[in-house]
Enzyme design. Structure first.
Site, PDB file in Angstrom:
ATOM      1  N   HIS A  98     -14.136 -24.597 -66.253  1.00  0.00           N
ATOM      2  CA  HIS A  98     -12.722 -24.842 -66.564  1.00  0.00           C
ATOM      3  C   HIS A  98     -11.953 -23.572 -66.953  1.00  0.00           C
ATOM      4  CE1 HIS A  98      -9.459 -27.263 -68.736  1.00  0.00           C
ATOM      5  NE2 HIS A  98      -9.562 -27.847 -67.570  1.00  0.00           N
ATOM      6  N   LYS A 115      -9.807 -20.157 -66.646  1.00  0.00           N
ATOM      7  CA  LYS A 115      -8.724 -19.720 -65.751  1.00  0.00           C
ATOM      8  C   LYS A 115      -8.435 -18.281 -66.122  1.00  0.00           C
ATOM      9  CE  LYS A 115      -7.448 -24.125 -67.370  1.00  0.00           C
ATOM     10  NZ  LYS A 115      -8.157 -24.864 -66.402  1.00  0.00           N
ATOM     11  N   ASP A 122      -9.591  -4.409 -62.521  1.00  0.00           N
ATOM     12  CA  ASP A 122     -10.110  -3.032 -62.709  1.00  0.00           C
ATOM     13  C   ASP A 122     -10.887  -2.854 -64.015  1.00  0.00           C
ATOM     14  OD1 ASP A 122      -9.161  -2.259 -60.272  1.00  0.00           O
ATOM     15  OD2 ASP A 122      -7.360  -1.291 -61.040  1.00  0.00           O
TER      16      ASP A 122
END
Lengths: 228, 228
Positions: free
Chosen positions: A160, A162, A167
């Site tokens: 779940h 996100k 870099d």
């Protein structure tokens, strides 16, 4: 007269000593202050829903950066900054690597941005949730077709997260699933943080999951269970 | 002999001047360093799933703080620190105010913590999503019964935030919905940040939504539409 001369020498010595003591520190401090001002770490919060705006200019620029203009496309959408355009800029700043750990990924603009980075030679790795990757509109199949590495869970709990790491320097994380529905309709937040401590912790989490979701460890293929 | 005495005076003056110049700065720096060490702002990342542990001691302590022991309950669960216990500690630290902006809220432990704070006189305000607040197991009804103010959306987009602000000082935000399913099974992250800039931005977002979701502005009651 002789006494006065010695006093002058003494005062001059004190002055010189002070100057020698203070000047280098002052110069160092000035240099550090200038560096801090120039390299202010990125800290931004994006709130959604995002106004629907045109982001073509960012996706067509050979090297979109913070100063890339949004003008140039002839469409009727507004050509102004929005939460989505800010998010795209943060992603398109990648030059070496991009780690993505996303529950749901169906936004065509964000999908194009990730493909662009892959084409430019950025090392892209994607972790996602198995229940959402095959849904209609998911970008995951397109990313795989383009040659981008994708791994997913195989258990009942949702993957779940996100978040994205650009870099190994900038963390992008929040409540936003990368779907047009969420971008245009939901109340969401995304933090963009250039912060070594947070980046390190999220990269460690990424590597833990990346290793655990290695396809050679999948157990849900019946032929594997039977030893084939 | 006289010349030597003056040299001593000169060297001593230089030494004294240096000491007077450097000492106060050194003392100031030492004091600032001590203050920084003592008042280190809270910065923490919690990753989920959380091990299932006993959190009774935190929920029964009259004043749970960072040093409250987890021991004392006779149950068979482990009495050790976990991501859930860390989250509970961060919430239970509230003394004056708690803003909650949560898509889904069904965790009984987190619900009890919020009720405890309300009983202790902390000003609690909750914003949630209308589609999830009435689901089985939701804590929202219990919070309302306890006298806590709750507001919710009335439109099609989700109120998908998952953040809390403790005492207008600490921001708690991430991917985690406050449900037992998410806490025990999902890959999730929660940032705990004592950071004035981020707190300000999230409080502004809270107040914007709180005002917009004012029940006097609801339009979905048919009698209101008809002017009753």
């Amino acid at each position: 007269m002789k006494r006065l001369r010695w006093q002058v020498v003494a005062v001059a010595s004190v002055g010189l000593a002070l100057a020698l003591e203070v000047l280098p520190s002052a110069l160092l401090w000035l240099r550090a202050w200038r560096r801090r001002r120039q390299q202010q770490p990125q800290r931004e919060v994006l709130f959604f829903p995002s106004q629907v705006t045109c982001t073509e200019a960012l996706l067509q620029a050979p090297d979109a950066g913070p100063s890339t203009s949004l003008a140039g496309c002839g469409c009727s959408l507004p050509h102004i900054e929005s939460s989505l355009s800010r998010l795209l800029r943060a992603l398109l700043a990648a030059r070496a690597s991009l780690e993505l750990c996303l529950f749901a990924f169906s936004s065509p603009q964000l999908g194009r941005a990730v493909q662009l980075l892959h084409q430019r030679g950025v090392r892209v790795r994607v972790i996602t949730d198995c229940d959402y990757m095959a849904l209609n509109g998911s970008q995951i199949g397109l990313l795989r077709k383009a040659g981008i590495q994708v791994r997913h869970d195989q258990d009942l709990g949702y993957m779940h997260h996100k978040f994205a790491v650009v870099d190994r320097k900038v963390l992008i994380t929040g409540s936003l699933n990368w779907t047009t529905q969420a971008i245009q309709n939901n109340r969401e937040n995304v933090l963009i943080m250039e912060d070594a401590d947070y980046v390190r912790l999220f990269l460690e989490e990424f590597e833990r999951i990346w290793d655990e979701f290695n396809p050679t460890k999948y157990t849900f293929f019946p032929q594997k269970k039977r030893g084939h």
